[in-house]
Enzyme design. Structure first.
Site, PDB file in Angstrom:
ATOM      1  N   HIS A 276     -41.011 -31.008 -14.762  1.00  6.60           N
ATOM      2  CA  HIS A 276     -41.652 -30.383 -15.933  1.00  6.60           C
ATOM      3  C   HIS A 276     -42.697 -31.375 -16.464  1.00  6.60           C
ATOM      4  O   HIS A 276     -43.612 -31.748 -15.735  1.00  6.60           O
ATOM      5  CB  HIS A 276     -40.540 -30.036 -16.925  1.00  6.60           C
ATOM      6  CG  HIS A 276     -40.931 -29.175 -18.084  1.00  6.60           C
ATOM      7  ND1 HIS A 276     -42.122 -28.519 -18.169  1.00  6.60           N
ATOM      8  CD2 HIS A 276     -40.255 -28.859 -19.226  1.00  6.60           C
ATOM      9  CE1 HIS A 276     -42.176 -27.836 -19.309  1.00  6.60           C
ATOM     10  NE2 HIS A 276     -41.051 -28.030 -19.972  1.00  6.60           N
ATOM     11  N   HIS A 315     -46.167 -23.951  -9.249  1.00  7.98           N
ATOM     12  CA  HIS A 315     -45.714 -23.541 -10.571  1.00  7.98           C
ATOM     13  C   HIS A 315     -44.835 -22.312 -10.420  1.00  7.98           C
ATOM     14  O   HIS A 315     -45.093 -21.480  -9.555  1.00  7.98           O
ATOM     15  CB  HIS A 315     -46.921 -23.218 -11.468  1.00  7.98           C
ATOM     16  CG  HIS A 315     -46.592 -23.249 -12.908  1.00  7.98           C
ATOM     17  ND1 HIS A 315     -46.068 -22.167 -13.563  1.00  7.98           N
ATOM     18  CD2 HIS A 315     -46.659 -24.253 -13.825  1.00  7.98           C
ATOM     19  CE1 HIS A 315     -45.860 -22.503 -14.816  1.00  7.98           C
ATOM     20  NE2 HIS A 315     -46.198 -23.759 -15.001  1.00  7.98           N
ATOM     21  N   ASP A 371     -50.723 -30.748 -14.622  1.00  8.99           N
ATOM     22  CA  ASP A 371     -50.411 -32.176 -14.512  1.00  8.99           C
ATOM     23  C   ASP A 371     -51.184 -32.891 -13.417  1.00  8.99           C
ATOM     24  O   ASP A 371     -51.134 -34.112 -13.328  1.00  8.99           O
ATOM     25  CB  ASP A 371     -48.915 -32.353 -14.263  1.00  8.99           C
ATOM     26  CG  ASP A 371     -48.105 -31.988 -15.492  1.00  8.99           C
ATOM     27  OD1 ASP A 371     -48.564 -32.301 -16.591  1.00  8.99           O
ATOM     28  OD2 ASP A 371     -47.039 -31.375 -15.341  1.00  8.99           O
TER      29      ASP A 371
HETATM   30  N1  CMC Z   1     -45.013 -29.634  -2.945  1.00  8.03           N
HETATM   31  C1  CMC Z   1     -44.548 -29.141  -1.783  1.00  8.03           C
HETATM   32  N2  CMC Z   1     -43.872 -27.990  -1.677  1.00  8.03           N
HETATM   33  C2  CMC Z   1     -43.651 -27.300  -2.804  1.00  8.03           C
HETATM   34  C3  CMC Z   1     -44.117 -27.740  -4.054  1.00  8.03           C
HETATM   35  C4  CMC Z   1     -44.822 -28.948  -4.111  1.00  8.03           C
HETATM   36  N3  CMC Z   1     -45.289 -29.433  -5.248  1.00  8.03           N
HETATM   37  N4  CMC Z   1     -43.760 -26.866  -5.006  1.00  8.03           N
HETATM   38  C5  CMC Z   1     -43.084 -25.889  -4.367  1.00  8.03           C
HETATM   39  N5  CMC Z   1     -43.031 -26.144  -3.047  1.00  8.03           N
HETATM   40  C6  CMC Z   1     -42.442 -25.303  -1.992  1.00  8.03           C
HETATM   41  C7  CMC Z   1     -40.935 -25.397  -2.024  1.00  8.03           C
HETATM   42  O1  CMC Z   1     -40.458 -26.411  -1.162  1.00  8.03           O
HETATM   43  C8  CMC Z   1     -40.545 -24.010  -1.567  1.00  8.03           C
HETATM   44  O2  CMC Z   1     -40.738 -23.937  -0.160  1.00  8.03           O
HETATM   45  P1  CMC Z   1     -39.713 -23.063   0.760  1.00  8.03           P
HETATM   46  O3  CMC Z   1     -39.949 -21.643   0.325  1.00  8.03           O
HETATM   47  O4  CMC Z   1     -40.115 -23.364   2.149  1.00  8.03           O
HETATM   48  O5  CMC Z   1     -38.317 -23.550   0.409  1.00  8.03           O
HETATM   49  C9  CMC Z   1     -41.602 -23.104  -2.194  1.00  8.03           C
HETATM   50  O6  CMC Z   1     -42.756 -23.952  -2.348  1.00  8.03           O
HETATM   51  C10 CMC Z   1     -41.205 -22.560  -3.557  1.00  8.03           C
HETATM   52  O7  CMC Z   1     -40.848 -23.651  -4.395  1.00  8.03           O
HETATM   53  P2  CMC Z   1     -39.714 -23.589  -5.486  1.00  8.03           P
HETATM   54  O8  CMC Z   1     -39.208 -24.970  -5.724  1.00  8.03           O
HETATM   55  O9  CMC Z   1     -38.722 -22.529  -5.137  1.00  8.03           O
HETATM   56  O10 CMC Z   1     -40.550 -23.083  -6.725  1.00  8.03           O
HETATM   57  P3  CMC Z   1     -40.102 -23.160  -8.247  1.00  8.03           P
HETATM   58  O11 CMC Z   1     -40.783 -22.058  -8.931  1.00  8.03           O
HETATM   59  O12 CMC Z   1     -38.631 -23.266  -8.380  1.00  8.03           O
HETATM   60  O13 CMC Z   1     -40.692 -24.575  -8.700  1.00  8.03           O
HETATM   61  C11 CMC Z   1     -42.071 -26.261  -9.562  1.00  8.03           C
HETATM   62  C12 CMC Z   1     -41.820 -24.748  -9.465  1.00  8.03           C
HETATM   63  C13 CMC Z   1     -43.203 -26.519 -10.555  1.00  8.03           C
HETATM   64  C14 CMC Z   1     -40.805 -26.962 -10.099  1.00  8.03           C
HETATM   65  C15 CMC Z   1     -42.455 -26.799  -8.164  1.00  8.03           C
HETATM   66  O14 CMC Z   1     -43.628 -26.172  -7.686  1.00  8.03           O
HETATM   67  C16 CMC Z   1     -42.594 -28.322  -8.135  1.00  8.03           C
HETATM   68  O15 CMC Z   1     -41.598 -29.030  -7.971  1.00  8.03           O
HETATM   69  N6  CMC Z   1     -43.857 -28.842  -8.314  1.00  8.03           N
HETATM   70  C17 CMC Z   1     -44.052 -30.273  -8.402  1.00  8.03           C
HETATM   71  C18 CMC Z   1     -43.706 -30.731  -9.807  1.00  8.03           C
HETATM   72  C19 CMC Z   1     -44.756 -30.361 -10.797  1.00  8.03           C
HETATM   73  O16 CMC Z   1     -45.938 -30.526 -10.565  1.00  8.03           O
HETATM   74  N7  CMC Z   1     -44.307 -29.865 -11.975  1.00  8.03           N
HETATM   75  C20 CMC Z   1     -45.190 -29.536 -13.074  1.00  8.03           C
HETATM   76  C21 CMC Z   1     -45.241 -28.080 -13.365  1.00  8.03           C
HETATM   77  S1  CMC Z   1     -46.606 -27.666 -14.456  1.00  8.03           S
HETATM   78  C22 CMC Z   1     -46.220 -28.411 -15.957  1.00  8.03           C
HETATM   79  C23 CMC Z   1     -45.149 -27.682 -16.653  1.00  8.03           C
HETATM   80  O17 CMC Z   1     -45.393 -26.597 -17.166  1.00  8.03           O
HETATM   81  O18 CMC Z   1     -44.049 -28.229 -16.690  1.00  8.03           O
END
Ligand code: CMC
Length: 437
Positions: A276, A315, A371
């Site tokens: 986050h 996201h 971010d």
């Molecule tokens: N790098 C590589 N792969 C990713 C990433 C990433 N940053 N984000 C998602 N994926 C992949 C993930 O491995 C999954 O792949 P598969 O379907 O093969 O298992 C797919 O994309 C879907 O990801 P998810 O984790 O199920 O998606 P989510 O909606 O649960 O997570 C997230 C959203 C923001 C936590 C995630 O994209 C992430 O960890 N990003 C990096 C951290 C980040 O930048 N966070 C800041 C968010 S914006 C500020 C805020 O509002 O907090």
């Protein structure tokens, strides 16, 4: 919209059919819903509790109706109270936007003057707050100090627990918006062993924060107007983001009717995590680790192999370019003209270029989020990396307050208390396990 807004469900266990009403938010094509409680009438037998919906991480569950912020993740749209984020970032100050979020309308000049006056005159903290902060280790993470100090505010303002009293609530709103930058700056000054700089009420909201962070021996700190404005815009861009993890914590904890300082400490704790608000810090550490443009392809390969994530990408809601990231990317040039270019920008641009044409990221609709570029600006302005999540928290304070107030005034809300699907043991008698050698 169809003439009959209902959903017909047939339970094949019993052969019974149910008709559930479908309702809508502001847009029929975005936010049609059924009430989960309507599923409870679907039972396989008389003593069946009724059907639950199972939704870990709220992937498809709306926890509230809200009028604060609208996001269309597929189109990359973000609006506060109906106003597009780019217009707000261009035309408004953070305090104006905070007023908009909390009260629903852009303030008149008179309302803004009164609002700014009240917030500015609540920037000082009780002297014992500084004593409390002195108890932290010299190398404490600013966000850990920030979360704890927010919680401690509840002990200084015990009347804040009268959350049903609107006038009292308003007082806490002024205090929160006024004191959060002071506490944030004190966290930084403590971590580098510098004396605390007290608020300067002659300066703007962002200017005063810069003064509390960076003033040394000047009589009056004079913030650079470009950097002051850039920081204010960053606060605007972070001010709210509907039901994100920390807003959800604010609402959930606040729904127990605890005071707003305790609820906001919970929200700030949620923000601290690297998935986050801690992501801005993680991005900078990642960019530093990658180090140079030529290392980018190798790094992307490792991410695709599951060895870590590309921080600042992806996201839960945006499946398109985060509109906040677009604004920040543009603003970076203006800031770098004053501060000098952050050399890591080239690594970031190369990461974005390669990721946006790579099938792994394209298929999963992973784009830069807020971010990805914010940390580069913060760093160029002189903020240490571990203060980045605290900067996010300053901006987000307005959103947390707006979400909290909306929750309290919503007659449909109750104490947040999700159900679970129990998958453990059936009843069993207690027999102590035998000691095994
Ligand atoms: N790098 C590589 N792969 C990713 C990433 C990433 N940053 N984000 C998602 N994926 C992949 C993930 O491995 C999954 O792949 P598969 O379907 O093969 O298992 C797919 O994309 C879907 O990801 P998810 O984790 O199920 O998606 P989510 O909606 O649960 O997570 C997230 C959203 C923001 C936590 C995630 O994209 C992430 O960890 N990003 C990096 C951290 C980040 O930048 N966070 C800041 C968010 S914006 C500020 C805020 O509002 O907090």
């Amino acid at each position: 919209m169809s003439t009959k807004d209902t959903l017909t469900i047939t339970d094949n266990r019993t052969g019974k059919t149910y008709e559930l009403p479908i309702a809508y938010g502001s847009y029929p094509t975005y936010g049609a819903f059924i009430k989960s409680a309507d599923l409870r009438q679907i039972r396989s037998s008389e003593d069946d509790f009724g059907l639950l919906s199972y939704d870990p991480a709220f992937m498809n569950t709306a926890s509230t109706k809200s009028k604060v912020t609208f996001i269309d993740g597929d189109k990359g749209i973000l609006r506060y109270r109906g106003y597009p984020i780019d217009q707000l970032a261009e035309k408004c100050s953070y305090l104006e936007v905070a007023y908009l979020l909390v009260y629903g309308e852009i303030p008149t000049a008179q309302e803004l003057a009164e609002w700014s006056h009240q917030i500015t005159h609540h920037t000082f903290v009780h002297e014992n707050i500084t004593k409390l902060m002195e108890g932290f280790r010299y190398d404490s993470h600013p966000m850990g100090m920030f979360v704890s100090t927010l919680a401690a505010l509840s002990t200084f303002y015990p009347e804040a627990k009268n959350i049903q009293d609107e006038e009292n609530r308003t007082k806490q709103v002024y205090r929160l918006l006024g004191k959060v930058p002071t506490i944030a700056a004190f966290c930084y000054r403590h971590s580098v062993g510098l004396p605390y700089v007290y608020p300067d009420n002659e300066l703007s909201y962002a200017g005063n924060f810069l003064s509390m962070m960076f003033r040394v021996s000047e009589r009056q700190y004079k913030p650079n107007p470009v950097l002051e404005r850039a920081l204010d815009v960053l606060f605007v861009l972070h001010a709210d983001h509907e039901q994100n993890c920390s807003a959800n914590a604010m609402r959930s904890v606040g729904s127990s009717h605890v005071d707003p300082y305790s609820a906001m400490a919970a929200a700030a704790a949620a923000l601290y995590g690297p998935l986050h608000g801690g992501a801005n810090e993680a991005v900078l550490r990642m960019l530093k680790e990658v180090g140079s443009k030529d290392k980018v392809p190798g790094f992307i390969k490792e991410v695709k192999e599951g060895k870590g994530r590309l921080m600042g990408f992806g996201h839960r809601v945006y499946k398109n370019y985060d509109p906040r990231a677009k604004i920040i990317k543009k603003m970076a040039d203006e800031v770098f003209e004053i501060t000098g270019k952050n050399p890591l920008i080239d690594v970031a641009l190369e990461l974005e270029r390669i990721a946006l044409q790579d099938e792994y990221f394209v298929k999963r609709k992973l784009y830069p989020n807020v971010d990805f570029y914010s940390g580069l600006i913060y760093q160029a302005m002189g903020f240490p990396v571990d203060t980045f999540p605290v900067l996010f928290a300053i901006g987000r304070t307005a959103g947390w307050i707006a979400q909290w107030q909306e929750m309290l005034s919503d007659p449909e809300q109750k104490i947040a208390r999700p159900r679970q699907i129990y998958c453990g043991h059936d009843l069993r008698d207690l027999v102590r396990p035998k000691y095994k050698k």
